[in-house]
Structure formats: C-alpha cells, structure tokens
Design a protein around this motif. Sequence first.
Motif, PDB file in Angstrom:
ATOM      1  N   ARG A 142       0.747  -1.381  -0.124  1.00  0.00           N
ATOM      2  CA  ARG A 142       0.356  -0.156   0.460  1.00  0.00           C
ATOM      3  C   ARG A 142       1.058   1.035  -0.419  1.00  0.00           C
ATOM      4  NH1 ARG A 142      -3.868   0.376   5.455  1.00  0.00           N
ATOM      5  NH2 ARG A 142      -4.516  -1.529   4.172  1.00  0.00           N
ATOM      6  N   MET A 143       2.018   0.963   0.673  1.00  0.00           N
ATOM      7  CA  MET A 143       3.087   2.094   0.570  1.00  0.00           C
ATOM      8  C   MET A 143       3.928   2.395  -0.644  1.00  0.00           C
ATOM      9  SD  MET A 143       5.826   3.372   1.099  1.00  0.00           S
ATOM     10  CE  MET A 143       6.937   1.820   1.529  1.00  0.00           C
ATOM     11  N   ILE A 144       3.946   1.013  -1.526  1.00  0.00           N
ATOM     12  CA  ILE A 144       4.490   1.322  -2.396  1.00  0.00           C
ATOM     13  C   ILE A 144       3.900   2.196  -3.179  1.00  0.00           C
ATOM     14  CG2 ILE A 144       5.760  -0.361  -4.439  1.00  0.00           C
ATOM     15  CD1 ILE A 144       6.454  -1.916  -2.477  1.00  0.00           C
ATOM     16  N   GLU A 145       2.459   1.656  -3.455  1.00  0.00           N
ATOM     17  CA  GLU A 145       1.035   2.592  -4.680  1.00  0.00           C
ATOM     18  C   GLU A 145       1.333   4.138  -4.450  1.00  0.00           C
ATOM     19  OE1 GLU A 145       0.539   0.947  -6.724  1.00  0.00           O
ATOM     20  OE2 GLU A 145       1.762  -0.641  -6.634  1.00  0.00           O
ATOM     21  N   ARG A 146       1.269   3.746  -3.315  1.00  0.00           N
ATOM     22  CA  ARG A 146       0.701   5.291  -2.816  1.00  0.00           C
ATOM     23  C   ARG A 146       2.033   6.140  -3.104  1.00  0.00           C
ATOM     24  NH1 ARG A 146       0.413   4.927   2.577  1.00  0.00           N
ATOM     25  NH2 ARG A 146       2.092   5.998   2.847  1.00  0.00           N
ATOM     26  N   GLU A 147       3.443   5.691  -2.908  1.00  0.00           N
ATOM     27  CA  GLU A 147       4.074   7.019  -2.935  1.00  0.00           C
ATOM     28  C   GLU A 147       5.194   6.759  -4.509  1.00  0.00           C
ATOM     29  OE1 GLU A 147       4.823   9.294  -1.130  1.00  0.00           O
ATOM     30  OE2 GLU A 147       3.440   7.803   0.671  1.00  0.00           O
ATOM     31  N   ARG A 148       4.439   5.518  -5.149  1.00  0.00           N
ATOM     32  CA  ARG A 148       6.178   5.535  -6.355  1.00  0.00           C
ATOM     33  C   ARG A 148       6.109   6.818  -7.171  1.00  0.00           C
ATOM     34  NH1 ARG A 148       5.245  -0.295  -8.398  1.00  0.00           N
ATOM     35  NH2 ARG A 148       7.063  -0.359  -9.401  1.00  0.00           N
ATOM     36  N   ASP A 149       4.453   7.486  -7.320  1.00  0.00           N
ATOM     37  CA  ASP A 149       4.408   7.983  -8.789  1.00  0.00           C
ATOM     38  C   ASP A 149       4.623   9.636  -7.669  1.00  0.00           C
ATOM     39  OD1 ASP A 149       3.901   6.208 -10.582  1.00  0.00           O
ATOM     40  OD2 ASP A 149       1.597   6.237 -10.228  1.00  0.00           O
ATOM     41  N   GLY A 150       5.713   9.896  -7.728  1.00  0.00           N
ATOM     42  CA  GLY A 150       5.684  11.757  -7.313  1.00  0.00           C
ATOM     43  C   GLY A 150       5.794  11.583  -5.967  1.00  0.00           C
ATOM     44  N   GLY A 151       6.205  10.792  -4.750  1.00  0.00           N
ATOM     45  CA  GLY A 151       5.835  10.668  -4.099  1.00  0.00           C
ATOM     46  C   GLY A 151       7.246  10.639  -3.264  1.00  0.00           C
ATOM     47  N   ALA A 152       7.281   9.782  -1.879  1.00  0.00           N
ATOM     48  CA  ALA A 152       8.817   9.796  -1.086  1.00  0.00           C
ATOM     49  C   ALA A 152       9.282   8.269  -2.024  1.00  0.00           C
ATOM     50  CB  ALA A 152       8.540   9.295   0.048  1.00  0.00           C
ATOM     51  N   ILE A 153       9.850   8.379  -2.927  1.00  0.00           N
ATOM     52  CA  ILE A 153      10.454   7.035  -3.461  1.00  0.00           C
ATOM     53  C   ILE A 153      12.407   6.956  -2.698  1.00  0.00           C
ATOM     54  CG2 ILE A 153      12.146   6.745  -5.545  1.00  0.00           C
ATOM     55  CD1 ILE A 153       9.023   7.408  -5.986  1.00  0.00           C
ATOM     56  N   ALA A 154      12.709   7.874  -1.927  1.00  0.00           N
ATOM     57  CA  ALA A 154      13.405   6.815  -0.889  1.00  0.00           C
ATOM     58  C   ALA A 154      13.098   6.022   0.051  1.00  0.00           C
ATOM     59  CB  ALA A 154      13.780   8.105   0.131  1.00  0.00           C
ATOM     60  N   MET A 155      11.506   5.905   0.050  1.00  0.00           N
ATOM     61  CA  MET A 155      11.462   4.449   0.758  1.00  0.00           C
ATOM     62  C   MET A 155      10.381   4.342   0.297  1.00  0.00           C
ATOM     63  SD  MET A 155       8.216   6.459   3.924  1.00  0.00           S
ATOM     64  CE  MET A 155       7.013   7.450   2.515  1.00  0.00           C
ATOM     65  N   VAL A 156      10.436   3.832  -1.386  1.00  0.00           N
ATOM     66  CA  VAL A 156       9.821   2.993  -2.260  1.00  0.00           C
ATOM     67  C   VAL A 156      10.442   1.784  -2.439  1.00  0.00           C
ATOM     68  CG1 VAL A 156       8.843   2.489  -4.517  1.00  0.00           C
ATOM     69  CG2 VAL A 156       7.872   4.258  -3.073  1.00  0.00           C
ATOM     70  N   VAL A 157      12.021   2.633  -2.449  1.00  0.00           N
ATOM     71  CA  VAL A 157      13.415   1.600  -3.471  1.00  0.00           C
ATOM     72  C   VAL A 157      13.634   0.356  -1.813  1.00  0.00           C
ATOM     73  CG1 VAL A 157      15.056   1.166  -4.045  1.00  0.00           C
ATOM     74  CG2 VAL A 157      13.717   3.332  -4.982  1.00  0.00           C
ATOM     75  N   PRO A 158      13.950   0.790  -0.710  1.00  0.00           N
ATOM     76  CA  PRO A 158      14.168  -0.184  -0.203  1.00  0.00           C
ATOM     77  C   PRO A 158      13.468  -1.530   0.580  1.00  0.00           C
ATOM     78  CG  PRO A 158      14.335   1.746   1.236  1.00  0.00           C
ATOM     79  CD  PRO A 158      14.292   2.273  -0.711  1.00  0.00           C
ATOM     80  N   ALA A 159      11.731  -0.484  -0.069  1.00  0.00           N
ATOM     81  CA  ALA A 159      10.734  -1.679   0.201  1.00  0.00           C
ATOM     82  C   ALA A 159      10.656  -2.779  -0.568  1.00  0.00           C
ATOM     83  CB  ALA A 159       9.403  -0.555   0.392  1.00  0.00           C
ATOM     84  N   LEU A 160      10.529  -1.807  -1.341  1.00  0.00           N
ATOM     85  CA  LEU A 160      10.744  -3.426  -3.132  1.00  0.00           C
ATOM     86  C   LEU A 160      11.853  -4.004  -2.094  1.00  0.00           C
ATOM     87  CD1 LEU A 160      10.318  -1.063  -5.951  1.00  0.00           C
ATOM     88  CD2 LEU A 160       8.467  -2.892  -5.399  1.00  0.00           C
ATOM     89  N   LEU A 161      13.437  -3.279  -2.167  1.00  0.00           N
ATOM     90  CA  LEU A 161      14.004  -4.569  -1.870  1.00  0.00           C
ATOM     91  C   LEU A 161      14.095  -6.133  -0.899  1.00  0.00           C
ATOM     92  CD1 LEU A 161      16.919  -5.373  -1.538  1.00  0.00           C
ATOM     93  CD2 LEU A 161      17.066  -3.871   0.194  1.00  0.00           C
ATOM     94  N   LEU A 162      13.248  -5.034   0.376  1.00  0.00           N
ATOM     95  CA  LEU A 162      12.368  -5.953   1.205  1.00  0.00           C
ATOM     96  C   LEU A 162      11.025  -7.313   1.065  1.00  0.00           C
ATOM     97  CD1 LEU A 162      12.226  -3.791   3.743  1.00  0.00           C
ATOM     98  CD2 LEU A 162      13.753  -5.431   4.098  1.00  0.00           C
ATOM     99  N   LEU A 163      10.342  -6.726   0.151  1.00  0.00           N
ATOM    100  CA  LEU A 163       9.200  -7.460  -1.071  1.00  0.00           C
ATOM    101  C   LEU A 163       9.819  -8.805  -1.345  1.00  0.00           C
ATOM    102  CD1 LEU A 163       6.679  -4.915  -1.888  1.00  0.00           C
ATOM    103  CD2 LEU A 163       6.638  -6.639  -0.062  1.00  0.00           C
ATOM    104  N   CYS A 164      11.382  -8.541  -2.771  1.00  0.00           N
ATOM    105  CA  CYS A 164      11.946  -9.174  -3.235  1.00  0.00           C
ATOM    106  C   CYS A 164      12.419 -10.474  -2.050  1.00  0.00           C
ATOM    107  CB  CYS A 164      13.124  -8.352  -3.819  1.00  0.00           C
ATOM    108  SG  CYS A 164      14.169  -9.121  -5.106  1.00  0.00           S
ATOM    109  N   HIS A 165      13.245  -9.917  -1.358  1.00  0.00           N
ATOM    110  CA  HIS A 165      13.979 -10.927  -0.202  1.00  0.00           C
ATOM    111  C   HIS A 165      12.664 -11.535  -0.144  1.00  0.00           C
ATOM    112  CE1 HIS A 165      15.493 -12.636   3.333  1.00  0.00           C
ATOM    113  NE2 HIS A 165      16.496 -12.258   3.249  1.00  0.00           N
TER     114      HIS A 165
END
Length: 472
Positions: A142-165
């Motif tokens: 939910r956070m990724i979808e909210r922030e990935r388009d013009g939001g806090a990308i600094a949160m989105v990238v490590p969140a994607l890393l965690l989901l990938c793991h």
Amino acid sequence: MTSRPGADLVGRTAELGLLDSLLTGRDGACRGLLLRGDPGVGKTALLGAAAARAGDLGTRVLRASGVEFEREMNFSALHQMLYPLRRHTGRLAGHHRAVVDRIFGLAPRPPPDPLAASTAVLALLGEVATDALSDHRYLVLRMIERERDGGAIAMVVPALLLLCHDTYVHGRWDEAEHLAQQGLDLAAAHGYHFWERQIRVLLASGVALRGDADLARTRSEETTTWAAPRGIEVTEAYARSARRVAAMGEGDYEEAHDQVGRIEPPGAPVFGVPRRWTVLDLAETAVRTGRADEARDHVAAARRASVHRISPRTALICAGAEAVVADETEAGPLFEAALNLPHAARWPWEHARVQLAYGQWLRRTRDHRARRYLSAALETFDRIGARAMAQRARNELRATGVATTTGPLAAAAALTVQERQIAELAAVGLTNRQIGERLFLSHRTVGSHLHRLYPKLGITSRAALRAALETM
C-alpha cells in the motif's frame, strides 16, 4: 507550544504539565491540540503522551497524527518509514545505532552522510523486518503504490528490496525478480546507487539458487569489488552468500565452507543478516568436508545464542542443522521434529533442503521411506526452479532404484555455458589438457567441471557424453 530537542519524555516535566493543564482545564472542553516545533525535536513523543492522557481522562481521541515538512527535515522519508522500528535500534552495532539516532534527530551531531545512513538503514531493516515481513506485506504494498508516482521514492526502493527478499524466501522467484526490476528501475532513475547495489546482490543470490553458478559468481564479484573498499560488510556478506549457494549447487563443499566461514565464523553465531540464515549451511558444509566437531560446536553455539527464537524460519534452519550434525543413531527424530515445525513449509528452499538431507540419511540406513522424502524434495526444487538442487535430489532417487527423467530441455538448462563447451569437446575425444588449452583453463579445472556435469546429464562416465549430448 514548542518542544525542545530529545524525543524521550524524561526531563520534560514542564511540557507534560502544560499538556495536562490543557487537557483537564475548562471542564475538559479542549477540542484540538497543535504541537509545533523544528523537525526531530520530539513532537511525536509529546503527541503520544497527550493522546494517552486524554484517553485516561475519558476524552475520545478522534485522530493523533504528525505532519512533517519534508524540505525542512533531513532524511524525512526514511524517518517516516523507520519510525515504527525505532524501539529496535538497541539491537544494532554501536556505529549503526548512532547513525540511526541522527536520522531520527535524537543526537546533537550533524546529519550523517548518505552512504552511512543507507548502510545503517539496511542493518536496521535486516535486524527486525526480513523474517517477519510476510504478515505485513499488504502495508508495504500500500505504501509503495501511494508513494511511487511522485512521492517518497526513498521509501519505495528499500521497500521493494524487502518485498523481493521476502518473495524469494517463500519460493516465488519469478515474482521476486519482477519486484527487483522495479526497484532497479526506480533506483537508477533517481540516483539511489546504494540501494541499486543491494538489489543486484540479492539477484546474484537468486541466480545461484536457480543453479547458474557462473553468473552468480560474476555478479557476486562485481558487488564485492564495489562494497569492500567502502567497508559495507552486510553487502559483502550477501555477495559471499551467493557464492556459497553456487558452490553447494555444484557439490563443491570445500569452497562453500570457505565462503560461509567468511560470513559466519565457526562457533560465533549472531543475530544479524545474512548470518542468522547460515547455520544449516555451515553445519552441512563442515560435515561434508570432515569437520564434524566444528559443525556440532557451531550448532550448539547457535542454540545457546537463541538464534532459533528469532523467527519460524530460523527455527527451521537451526532444527535442520541439529539433525545434520547428530550421530547417525539420533538423527531420525531430529529430522522429523524439524519438518514438523509449525509453518515449516512456508520456507520451501530450507524445507526441501531438510527433506533432502533426511532422505539421504534414510537411504544410508536402508529405510524405504527415503524415496518419499527425496521425491518431496525434488518436487519442491523443481517447482521453485532450483535446478542444481533438483538434480542432487534426482541422483539420490536414482540411487534408491527410482527412475527419474529430466528430459533434454531440462538437462540443457542445467549446464552452464562453460560446462556445455567442455562436454562437447570431451565428447569428440579431446583430453582434459587439450580442452584446457583451448578454453584457457587448467586440466584440473576441466576435470572438476566434468565431474560436476556428469550427474546433470544422468551419466557416470566420459564414454556416455556423446549420446547424452545428442539427446539435448
């Protein structure tokens, strides 16, 4: 009202007293409370205290929230993502803890540089999030979808890393790689080179799990070249983990033991990542290289350190390791106990490895149940795409008398490019030395490759190479 530095409530009697008077005055008619102050000075702690006090007084709290003005606050995006984890910072090494405190604005020193901040954040996420994420994936998504388009990308990238793991360890490897690619695209577009490297080293482990040892080593070495001069130990450890998995898939237990020993020194288990997940690896590689006493000592040390209590996944890993290092007469019940742990099958890679080890033990003791556990391990390895481990399971099944087939396409996929070259040259009659001269390898390296590729092709000798290759 304004608040002063320090997020703890200790020593803030005057401010707490003022809050109390506001909440209890005017017959409890306070309708709203606004706390203003510089970023990082402790407003959230005071707001939480106010909400708790209002509840004690019988006032219904409709909403208690903080709004940060990102341009005014260093690392504001990380601050928002990590704030729920703040209570866990005591588990970090001292230098990482100091950096995280500065991110939260709890230390008087200047903000840390971006590399130090990213390394500390990676350590914190590894300590508290990686084994417990699956139950909270929906929040991260939910956070990724909210922030990935013009939001806090600094949160989105490590969140994607965690989901990938998390997706990797649950056996959905195609999905994991899709998430990793999203993270790589965002990291490259926004200049987050640190997180790009972390995702790439995770992908190196992924190709090792799939059985592509050469590509895994190449990617691992690229990461080590980048991380070592910068002193980023956790990234180096992940790179070595990829090489360890690659070596185990090839049956090179001496190399695998060397790599895991550089991640987790024997007898010194710790809670950090990826070290908490290497107990079974060190146990198996030590036993297979004639270091049984070292293996038993390490597993015993892991139990004393309560590594098994970190998560259900580490419980399975440690239980499997205890079975692997046990005496032949005692191993059976320990394998059963490991496989019967609650939710053990949620971790298919580790679960199938324990099934394979149990099947091998049953075969050595001439127990007819070996086929059942080896077949279950093979099914899981095939399903998740672990080609090298699937071949090991097939070889064990053949040894029990069960005919297994991989088919031409599967056999071809199992061979690396270099193995295919060596196999074709050997099939036309070249000696190991002649093959080595053509491919710029030593004759011993050629022999080692041939030894590893025979089981992949379902053969046992050089003479069968031509026929095996013709069916591919």
